[in-house]
Enzyme design. Structure first.
Site, mmCIF file in Angstrom:
data_model
loop_
_atom_site.group_PDB
_atom_site.id
_atom_site.type_symbol
_atom_site.label_atom_id
_atom_site.label_comp_id
_atom_site.label_asym_id
_atom_site.label_seq_id
_atom_site.Cartn_x
_atom_site.Cartn_y
_atom_site.Cartn_z
ATOM 1 N N SER A 71 0.800 -1.226 0.000
ATOM 2 C CA SER A 71 0.000 0.000 0.000
ATOM 3 C C SER A 71 0.830 1.272 0.000
ATOM 4 O O SER A 71 0.351 2.323 -0.424
ATOM 5 C CB SER A 71 -0.922 0.018 1.226
ATOM 6 O OG SER A 71 -0.147 -0.016 2.418
ATOM 7 N N HIS A 315 0.142 6.251 6.582
ATOM 8 C CA HIS A 315 0.470 5.964 5.179
ATOM 9 C C HIS A 315 0.854 7.262 4.475
ATOM 10 O O HIS A 315 0.415 8.340 4.878
ATOM 11 C CB HIS A 315 -0.731 5.345 4.460
ATOM 12 C CG HIS A 315 -0.849 3.868 4.649
ATOM 13 N ND1 HIS A 315 -1.205 3.305 5.858
ATOM 14 C CD2 HIS A 315 -0.639 2.830 3.797
ATOM 15 C CE1 HIS A 315 -1.218 1.989 5.731
ATOM 16 N NE2 HIS A 315 -0.874 1.675 4.486
#
Length: 334
Positions: A71, A315
């Site tokens: 990801s 992230h």
């Protein structure tokens, strides 16, 4: 050194919120799919509209270019989300896309097969997602492939599971302090992973390294003419954990934030060592991301546990993908 106490109901509530977010981060395959959001100045961290220069240079390699990864490569929740399966959560402005644009590669000359929650096993086998199945990522390689980037290993090392465990350990401590007035441990998470005298996180990192070595050997077998680059992970935390107090409060012990920083450094060091052993390049993204960690406000490349609306916690945001793309381009053109 004096450390501010994390006791009291307010601190316990903060630890509960942090644990909830980080548990969400860890329950879907390691470094993927955290879900919390907040409003406020974090909007700016989604990144400026600029991207690496799209003009190819004489040093730019020819395609085809294949991007492999998890990801942090796919660009989880960064709009626009494109490609199939939708469960892989690929962004049209993730670093592979920005690199391909800068190198003048499009169409059949560029394939992004990265996928949220991917582990090394998902490079050689199919990966089921919440919305579709991603074929083995290495199937995108061929003898014609000339450039490969590999952003993998964090999920194999269970890094986000470690982050979630640190949240749990600090939550337990906060509740114990609040309810029973027990003494606070300086680093409950570090103590947990060092129980019995073993460095349990290091063992996971080393095991991930063995798997990465096998993947890189297979990449070389399938794409013998390709230049291969292993892409490291950007800095999640600042060198001075106290700088995170305005973002994380007192819900996690500063010593445990330092512990997490140390373990991310170990993960990146392993990636660099395995890349060198396989004859591949290594893209250091931790150095250029220094000062752009999750606690850096509008300058951040990585979202904090309570991210800007629509983005993924812990992230990279769009600004982070641009920074990583610039590091990859520097390595590729060098």
């Amino acid at each position: 050194m004096h450390r501010r106490s994390s006791g009291g109901p307010a601190a316990a509530r903060g630890a509960v919120l942090l644990a909830a977010v980080l548990l969400a981060a860890g329950c879907t395959g390691g470094t993927d799919r955290p879900v919390a959001a907040e409003s406020g100045p974090g909007r700016a961290a989604a990144g400026p509209s600029t991207s690496p220069s799209p003009s190819p240079t004489p040093a730019s390699p020819a395609g085809p270019y294949v991007a492999l990864g998890d990801s942090y490569t796919s660009g989880l929740r960064i709009e626009p989300q494109v490609g199939e399966p939708r469960g892989c959560a690929r962004s049209a402005v993730n670093y592979p896309s920005l690199v391909a644009k800068a190198l003048g590669l499009a169409g059949a000359s560029f394939r992004d097969v990265s996928c949220s929650a991917a582990r090394t096993a998902d490079l050689t086998g199919s990966q089921r997602t919440d919305d579709g199945t991603n074929p083995p990522q290495l199937d995108a390689l061929s003898a014609d492939t000339r450039l490969v980037t590999v952003g993998i290993g964090g999920n194999d090392a269970g890094f986000m599971e470690v982050v979630g465990e640190c949240a749990r350990q600090n939550l337990v401590q906060s509740l114990a302090q609040s309810l029973a007035g027990s003494a606070a441990a300086a680093a409950p998470c570090r103590d947990h992973y060092a129980s019995g005298g073993a460095d349990l996180v290091r063992r996971k990192v080393d095991a991930a390294g063995e798997k990465l070595a096998a993947v890189l050997a297979e990449v070389r077998r399938r794409a013998p003419q390709a230049r291969v680059f292993v892409v490291g992970y950007p800095a999640l935390l600042p060198a001075d954990p106290s700088a995170c107090a305005p973002v994380l409060g007192a819900s996690v012990a500063p010593a445990d934030l330092g512990f997490l920083g140390e373990k991310e450094h170990e993960l990146n060091s392993m990636l660099a060592e395995r890349a060198a052993a396989a004859g591949a390049g290594f893209v250091d993204t931790a150095t250029p991301s220094a000062g752009h960690d999750m606690c850096a406000g509008a300058a951040r490349w990585v979202e904090p546990p309570f991210p800007a609306p629509g983005l993924a916690a812990v992230h990279p945001n769009a600004q982070g993908q641009q920074g990583i793309a610039a590091a990859v381009l520097q390595a590729v053109r060098g």
